[in-house]
Design a protein around this motif. Structure first.
Motif, PDB file in Angstrom:
ATOM      1  N   ILE A  46       7.205  -6.740   6.863  1.00  0.00           N
ATOM      2  CA  ILE A  46       7.468  -5.472   7.553  1.00  0.00           C
ATOM      3  C   ILE A  46       6.807  -4.313   6.806  1.00  0.00           C
ATOM      4  CG2 ILE A  46       9.630  -6.251   8.598  1.00  0.00           C
ATOM      5  CD1 ILE A  46      11.066  -4.634   6.391  1.00  0.00           C
ATOM      6  N   TYR A  47       6.511  -4.525   5.528  1.00  0.00           N
ATOM      7  CA  TYR A  47       5.763  -3.550   4.723  1.00  0.00           C
ATOM      8  C   TYR A  47       4.670  -4.279   3.957  1.00  0.00           C
ATOM      9  CZ  TYR A  47       8.585   0.699   5.264  1.00  0.00           C
ATOM     10  OH  TYR A  47       9.188   1.829   5.760  1.00  0.00           O
ATOM     11  N   SER A  48       3.542  -3.601   3.780  1.00  0.00           N
ATOM     12  CA  SER A  48       2.450  -4.171   2.986  1.00  0.00           C
ATOM     13  C   SER A  48       1.973  -3.117   1.994  1.00  0.00           C
ATOM     14  CB  SER A  48       1.299  -4.606   3.892  1.00  0.00           C
ATOM     15  OG  SER A  48       0.771  -3.485   4.583  1.00  0.00           O
ATOM     16  N   PRO A  49       1.482  -3.538   0.818  1.00  0.00           N
ATOM     17  CA  PRO A  49       1.006  -2.563  -0.173  1.00  0.00           C
ATOM     18  C   PRO A  49      -0.211  -1.810   0.342  1.00  0.00           C
ATOM     19  CG  PRO A  49       0.508  -4.818  -0.864  1.00  0.00           C
ATOM     20  CD  PRO A  49       1.388  -4.931   0.327  1.00  0.00           C
ATOM     21  N   ALA A  50      -0.231  -0.484   0.088  1.00  0.00           N
ATOM     22  CA  ALA A  50      -1.337   0.346   0.570  1.00  0.00           C
ATOM     23  C   ALA A  50      -2.008   1.108  -0.555  1.00  0.00           C
ATOM     24  CB  ALA A  50      -0.827   1.337   1.617  1.00  0.00           C
ATOM     25  N   GLY A  51      -1.512   0.965  -1.781  1.00  0.00           N
ATOM     26  CA  GLY A  51      -2.150   1.667  -2.886  1.00  0.00           C
ATOM     27  C   GLY A  51      -1.338   1.571  -4.158  1.00  0.00           C
ATOM     28  N   ALA A  52      -2.032   1.695  -5.281  1.00  0.00           N
ATOM     29  CA  ALA A  52      -1.398   1.771  -6.596  1.00  0.00           C
ATOM     30  C   ALA A  52      -2.171   2.831  -7.368  1.00  0.00           C
ATOM     31  CB  ALA A  52      -1.436   0.425  -7.306  1.00  0.00           C
ATOM     32  N   TYR A  53      -1.529   3.973  -7.644  1.00  0.00           N
ATOM     33  CA  TYR A  53      -2.218   5.140  -8.179  1.00  0.00           C
ATOM     34  C   TYR A  53      -1.761   5.414  -9.605  1.00  0.00           C
ATOM     35  CZ  TYR A  53      -2.534   5.454  -3.111  1.00  0.00           C
ATOM     36  OH  TYR A  53      -2.717   5.159  -1.789  1.00  0.00           O
ATOM     37  N   SER A  54      -2.725   5.629 -10.489  1.00  0.00           N
ATOM     38  CA  SER A  54      -2.379   5.792 -11.900  1.00  0.00           C
ATOM     39  C   SER A  54      -2.193   7.252 -12.290  1.00  0.00           C
ATOM     40  CB  SER A  54      -3.453   5.146 -12.776  1.00  0.00           C
ATOM     41  OG  SER A  54      -4.684   5.839 -12.631  1.00  0.00           O
ATOM     42  N   ALA A  55      -3.144   8.128 -11.944  1.00  0.00           N
ATOM     43  CA  ALA A  55      -3.095   9.550 -12.323  1.00  0.00           C
ATOM     44  C   ALA A  55      -2.869   9.712 -13.820  1.00  0.00           C
ATOM     45  CB  ALA A  55      -2.014  10.277 -11.523  1.00  0.00           C
ATOM     46  N   GLU A  56      -3.298   8.699 -14.584  1.00  0.00           N
ATOM     47  CA  GLU A  56      -3.184   8.720 -16.040  1.00  0.00           C
ATOM     48  C   GLU A  56      -1.747   8.960 -16.504  1.00  0.00           C
ATOM     49  OE1 GLU A  56      -6.004  11.503 -17.550  1.00  0.00           O
ATOM     50  OE2 GLU A  56      -7.730  10.380 -16.814  1.00  0.00           O
ATOM     51  N   PHE A  57      -0.818   8.245 -15.863  1.00  0.00           N
ATOM     52  CA  PHE A  57       0.586   8.393 -16.248  1.00  0.00           C
ATOM     53  C   PHE A  57       0.825   7.812 -17.633  1.00  0.00           C
ATOM     54  CE2 PHE A  57       1.208   8.243 -11.513  1.00  0.00           C
ATOM     55  CZ  PHE A  57       1.688   9.536 -11.386  1.00  0.00           C
ATOM     56  N   GLY A  58       1.761   8.445 -18.360  1.00  0.00           N
ATOM     57  CA  GLY A  58       2.210   7.905 -19.632  1.00  0.00           C
ATOM     58  C   GLY A  58       3.423   7.010 -19.445  1.00  0.00           C
ATOM     59  N   LYS A 328       6.365   9.544   7.258  1.00  0.00           N
ATOM     60  CA  LYS A 328       5.720   8.460   8.013  1.00  0.00           C
ATOM     61  C   LYS A 328       6.311   7.097   7.658  1.00  0.00           C
ATOM     62  CE  LYS A 328       1.291  10.945   8.222  1.00  0.00           C
ATOM     63  NZ  LYS A 328       1.700  12.108   7.404  1.00  0.00           N
ATOM     64  N   HIS A 329       7.435   7.099   6.951  1.00  0.00           N
ATOM     65  CA  HIS A 329       8.171   5.897   6.553  1.00  0.00           C
ATOM     66  C   HIS A 329       7.440   5.068   5.502  1.00  0.00           C
ATOM     67  CE1 HIS A 329       9.709   6.792  10.680  1.00  0.00           C
ATOM     68  NE2 HIS A 329      10.868   6.641  10.060  1.00  0.00           N
ATOM     69  N   ALA A 330       6.432   5.651   4.844  1.00  0.00           N
ATOM     70  CA  ALA A 330       5.795   4.955   3.729  1.00  0.00           C
ATOM     71  C   ALA A 330       6.727   5.013   2.516  1.00  0.00           C
ATOM     72  CB  ALA A 330       4.458   5.594   3.393  1.00  0.00           C
ATOM     73  N   ILE A 331       6.777   3.929   1.770  1.00  0.00           N
ATOM     74  CA  ILE A 331       7.631   3.837   0.582  1.00  0.00           C
ATOM     75  C   ILE A 331       6.781   4.095  -0.655  1.00  0.00           C
ATOM     76  CG2 ILE A 331       9.134   2.334  -0.781  1.00  0.00           C
ATOM     77  CD1 ILE A 331       9.707   0.768   1.770  1.00  0.00           C
ATOM     78  N   TRP A 332       7.272   4.977  -1.536  1.00  0.00           N
ATOM     79  CA  TRP A 332       6.604   5.284  -2.793  1.00  0.00           C
ATOM     80  C   TRP A 332       7.518   4.875  -3.941  1.00  0.00           C
ATOM     81  CZ3 TRP A 332       1.716   7.698  -2.896  1.00  0.00           C
ATOM     82  CH2 TRP A 332       1.247   8.138  -1.650  1.00  0.00           C
ATOM     83  N   ILE A 333       6.961   4.172  -4.922  1.00  0.00           N
ATOM     84  CA  ILE A 333       7.768   3.680  -6.049  1.00  0.00           C
ATOM     85  C   ILE A 333       7.051   3.984  -7.354  1.00  0.00           C
ATOM     86  CG2 ILE A 333       8.731   1.627  -7.171  1.00  0.00           C
ATOM     87  CD1 ILE A 333       9.057   0.382  -4.424  1.00  0.00           C
ATOM     88  N   SER A 334       7.767   4.663  -8.269  1.00  0.00           N
ATOM     89  CA  SER A 334       7.222   4.882  -9.609  1.00  0.00           C
ATOM     90  C   SER A 334       7.493   3.644 -10.450  1.00  0.00           C
ATOM     91  CB  SER A 334       7.861   6.114 -10.246  1.00  0.00           C
ATOM     92  OG  SER A 334       9.272   6.007 -10.279  1.00  0.00           O
ATOM     93  N   ASP A 335       6.503   3.267 -11.257  1.00  0.00           N
ATOM     94  CA  ASP A 335       6.567   2.000 -11.997  1.00  0.00           C
ATOM     95  C   ASP A 335       6.136   2.252 -13.439  1.00  0.00           C
ATOM     96  OD1 ASP A 335       6.422  -0.554 -12.960  1.00  0.00           O
ATOM     97  OD2 ASP A 335       5.004  -1.300 -11.472  1.00  0.00           O
ATOM     98  N   SER A 336       7.105   2.253 -14.360  1.00  0.00           N
ATOM     99  CA  SER A 336       6.779   2.480 -15.772  1.00  0.00           C
ATOM    100  C   SER A 336       6.240   1.218 -16.433  1.00  0.00           C
ATOM    101  CB  SER A 336       8.019   2.980 -16.519  1.00  0.00           C
ATOM    102  OG  SER A 336       9.030   1.992 -16.540  1.00  0.00           O
ATOM    103  N   GLY A 337       6.370   0.086 -15.768  1.00  0.00           N
ATOM    104  CA  GLY A 337       5.820  -1.154 -16.315  1.00  0.00           C
ATOM    105  C   GLY A 337       4.310  -1.186 -16.236  1.00  0.00           C
ATOM    106  N   THR A 338       3.746  -0.661 -15.140  1.00  0.00           N
ATOM    107  CA  THR A 338       2.288  -0.630 -14.958  1.00  0.00           C
ATOM    108  C   THR A 338       1.733   0.790 -15.034  1.00  0.00           C
ATOM    109  OG1 THR A 338       2.573  -0.486 -12.548  1.00  0.00           O
ATOM    110  CG2 THR A 338       2.355  -2.684 -13.501  1.00  0.00           C
ATOM    111  N   ASN A 339       2.650   1.795 -15.238  1.00  0.00           N
ATOM    112  CA  ASN A 339       2.262   3.214 -15.301  1.00  0.00           C
ATOM    113  C   ASN A 339       1.477   3.631 -14.055  1.00  0.00           C
ATOM    114  OD1 ASN A 339       3.497   3.782 -17.771  1.00  0.00           O
ATOM    115  ND2 ASN A 339       1.719   3.056 -18.931  1.00  0.00           N
TER     116      ASN A 339
END
Length: 671
Positions: A46-58, A328-339
């Motif tokens: 029902i959902y598929s990945p559409a991106g993984a963005y780094s923005a140089e996160f710490g 637009k019902h897109a899900i955004w998740i912050s991930d400190s494991g992969t930054n």
């Protein structure tokens, strides 16, 4: 020969360098929860990945999606709030290099409808407020109140309601959210969890005195993990642990939980919660390692995604810390494991099914119909489709179709409504035929019995049949005259084949109840019934009763023989046989609105059977009334003891089998 070897080698090399076929499958599975069957089933994504963005996160530790669909990410290690666009590009950073706007280890962020950015500035022990452009506006330090003298003001998460009231989660605080007004004045604690009262604590209160209890460590409530806010102003608190009990609480302005501390599916390791415009709830759970979707009542709907701390795969999360949903019902998740910040978008199937569910929840069944039909075209095994279309057909008055679809979805409430309407229509059209048929049946039984009696008087059965027939008739007689009936059983030597025949009759009745009980009162897939398990669970209490009753009553000077206990226990089942017949008929006739009739008959049947076993014990063993009560209680205790030892023996036997099986595998591996 060499020529062929060379050609084979060249062929293998060519095959090795050719590009391999790409796989379009997602790196995780999606499942839906069927509440009618209380189980999870696989379904297409029902959902598929559409991106993984780094923005140089710490270290991204929190995420909030603003009303303009900008993504605000709290970067704890780099002491900033990063603002992303829908394409994942870095639009802005909030947090000055010096001065009052300097952030220190921020752990939470929230953006109001006026685009004011509130930051839980944990390192500076304050709430910092910025405008949309990132300019520092003001700060809120620890409020001056006696109630927080001993409290460390280390804010980690927060939300701000439309009045400007702040609800702040402090680090490891069990007293609930700190509520501050727009001026930063303390308004009290809000939404604290309740302390779990374990059986051990209850026993301590029962046994220990006041001085001893004072030395015991108090049971404290679990601290809130995260906090969210929906468009209607409800505050959602997330709490990990407790096996999902109270994992998400939906609090109104008075702090009352609309979910009533319900147990959440996949909520044991909850990290954060987000609510979309349709009222659906999304959570990130580190115990189930999934992203979970719930309806507005907290009932599980879907689960997808995967958490793997060692991941380097697109679409897999490392250590999720926050979740948000845009318009637009897109899900955004912050991930400190992969930054990184992950984005998931709905598939075409997800768009149809979730839109159908949203309209269905609002009672807009007609509007949901085309979406349900689109879902059905893609997946005719999803039970939600049957339930949704069944409700549509019910609303349209197509009760026959509604009945079929509701049964396929195991929706007893919807099935009952369709069945009630069909039954009403049938009665209106066939009432005279029904009455005539009932009168004819009564007359047939009456005159048929008289005709059979007259026939037997003219042609009596052989004398050898007299006693067996009397023993068979006693099966009914003992039900209404238990004392006299059981005395007859005790005094007579009943042929073993009669006892076996009566026991077979009970088994046949049980089988009839398994397969012929109406769907409303036995909503299962008959093809999947484990008949051995069903019969085993039915027979086990009866068999252990015979063993326990004979052993206990023999020790207590009971006069009953083992054969008499078996015979009496078979005859004591007579209420089950005679009550099961009307129960079978009624279960196929009544709806859930008249379920009280079924429940009342079942209750009478159970009480009648218990009375029969009690009288059987008293008569067969020749006990006094009080002795019978004592020995029956001891027999029940003996039954529980037998079950407990049986469970222990089964567990030990399984462990022994597993040990030898593993040993056998190791021997085979190293040979």
């Amino acid at each position: 020969m060499k020529k062929w070897l060379c050609m084979t080698l060249i062929g293998l090399i060519v095959l090795g360098v050719l590009p391999q076929a790409a796989s379009a499958s997602l790196p995780y599975r999606t499942a839906y929860y069927d509440s009618n069957q209380a189980d999870w089933f696989l379904i297409q994504p029902i959902y598929s990945p559409a991106g993984a963005y780094s923005a140089e996160f710490g270290e991204p530790v929190d995420l909030h999606v603003a009303s303009d669909d900008r993504i605000y990410v709290a970067d704890k290690k780099q002491n900033r709030i990063a603002v992303l666009g829908q394409d994942g590009s870095l639009l802005l950073t909030i947090g000055d290099e010096e001065g009052p706007g300097l952030l220190s280890s921020p752990e939470g962020v929230f953006v109001t409808s006026d685009h004011e950015v509130y930051v839980a500035d944990s390192g500076n022990q304050r709430i910092a407020v910025f405008d949309r452009s990132g300019t520092f506006q003001r700060e809120f330090k620890k409020p001056d109140t006696a109630l927080m003298v001993s409290e460390h003001f280390v804010p980690v998460k927060l939300v701000v309601d439309r009045r400007g009231v702040m609800y702040i989660q402090l680090n490891s605080s069990y007293q609930g959210l700190v509520r501050l007004n727009p001026q930063g004045e303390f308004m009290g604690y809000f939404g604290a969890n309740k302390a779990d009262q374990s059986m051990l604590n209850w026993l301590k209160k029962l046994v220990l005195n006041k001085e001893q209890l004072a030395k015991e460590k108090a049971a404290l409530p679990k601290p809130i993990t995260n906090v969210s806010l929906d468009q209607d102003g409800f505050i959602y608190t997330s709490t990990a642990g407790g096996e999902g009990k109270g994992a998400i609480r939906k609090l109104n302005a008075g702090g009352v939980d609309r979910f009533k501390n319900k147990t959440l599916e996949n909520g044991h390791g909850i990290v954060d919660t987000a609510i979309d415009p349709d009222g659906f709830i999304y959570n990130m759970d580190l115990d189930s390692m999934r992203i979970n979707l719930y309806d507005r009542n907290g009932e599980a709907m879907f689960a997808f995604g995967l958490v793997n701390k060692d991941t380097q795969q697109y679409g897999i999360l490392g250590y999720p810390t926050g979740i948000g949903v845009d318009s637009k019902h897109a899900i955004w998740i912050s991930d400190s494991g992969t930054n990184t910040v992950h984005k998931y978008v709905r598939t075409d199937f997800g768009q149809d099914v979730l839109k159908a569910l949203a309209l269905y929840a609002e009672g807009k069944y007609e509007q949901s119909k085309p979406y349900w039909e689109a879902v059905y075209a893609r997946n005719d095994m999803y039970n939600g489709t049957f339930q949704g279309l069944g409700k549509v057909f019910l609303h349209e008055g197509r009760d026959n179709e509604a009945l079929i679809f509701m049964k396929a979805a195991f929706d007893t409430d919807g099935y009952s409504k369709a069945f009630w309407q069909l039954r009403l229509d049938w009665l209106q059209n066939h009432f005279i035929v029904l009455v005539a048929g009932l009168i004819g049946l009564v007359l047939l039984l009456h005159f048929g019995a008289r005709a059979a009696g007259a026939f037997l008087r003219k042609r009596p059965l052989p004398a050898s049949w007299k006693q067996p027939l009397a023993d068979l008739r006693n099966f009914k007689y003992v039900m209404f005259h238990p004392y006299e009936g059981f005395y007859r059983i005790k005094e007579a030597r009943i042929a073993p084949w009669i006892t076996i025949a009566l026991l077979l009759l009970v088994i046949v009745i049980k089988l009839c109840r398994i397969y012929w009980t109406g769907f409303l009162f036995h909503p299962v897939e008959l093809a999947g019934v484990n008949i051995l398990k069903e019969m085993g669970l039915f027979a086990l209490p009866w068999i252990t009763w015979i063993m326990a009753n004979y052993l206990v009553c023999s020790v207590k000077d009971g006069e009953g023989k083992f054969r008499e206990v078996i015979q009496g226990s078979v005859y004591a089942l007579s209420p089950y046989v005679f009550f099961s017949i009307p129960l079978l008929i009624l279960s196929n006739v009544v709806s859930l609105d008249e379920a009280v009739i079924i429940q009342a008959i079942q209750m009478v049947m159970m009480l009648w059977m218990l009375s029969m076993f009690f009288v059987m014990t008293q008569v067969i063993h020749n006990f006094e009334f009080v002795e019978t009560i004592k020995n029956s209680a001891i027999s029940v205790f003996a039954i529980l003891t037998i079950w407990m030892f049986g469970f222990i023996i089964f567990g030990l036997s399984f462990n022994l089998y597993d040990f030898f099986y593993e040993l056998y595998k190791e021997v085979n591996i190293y040979q």
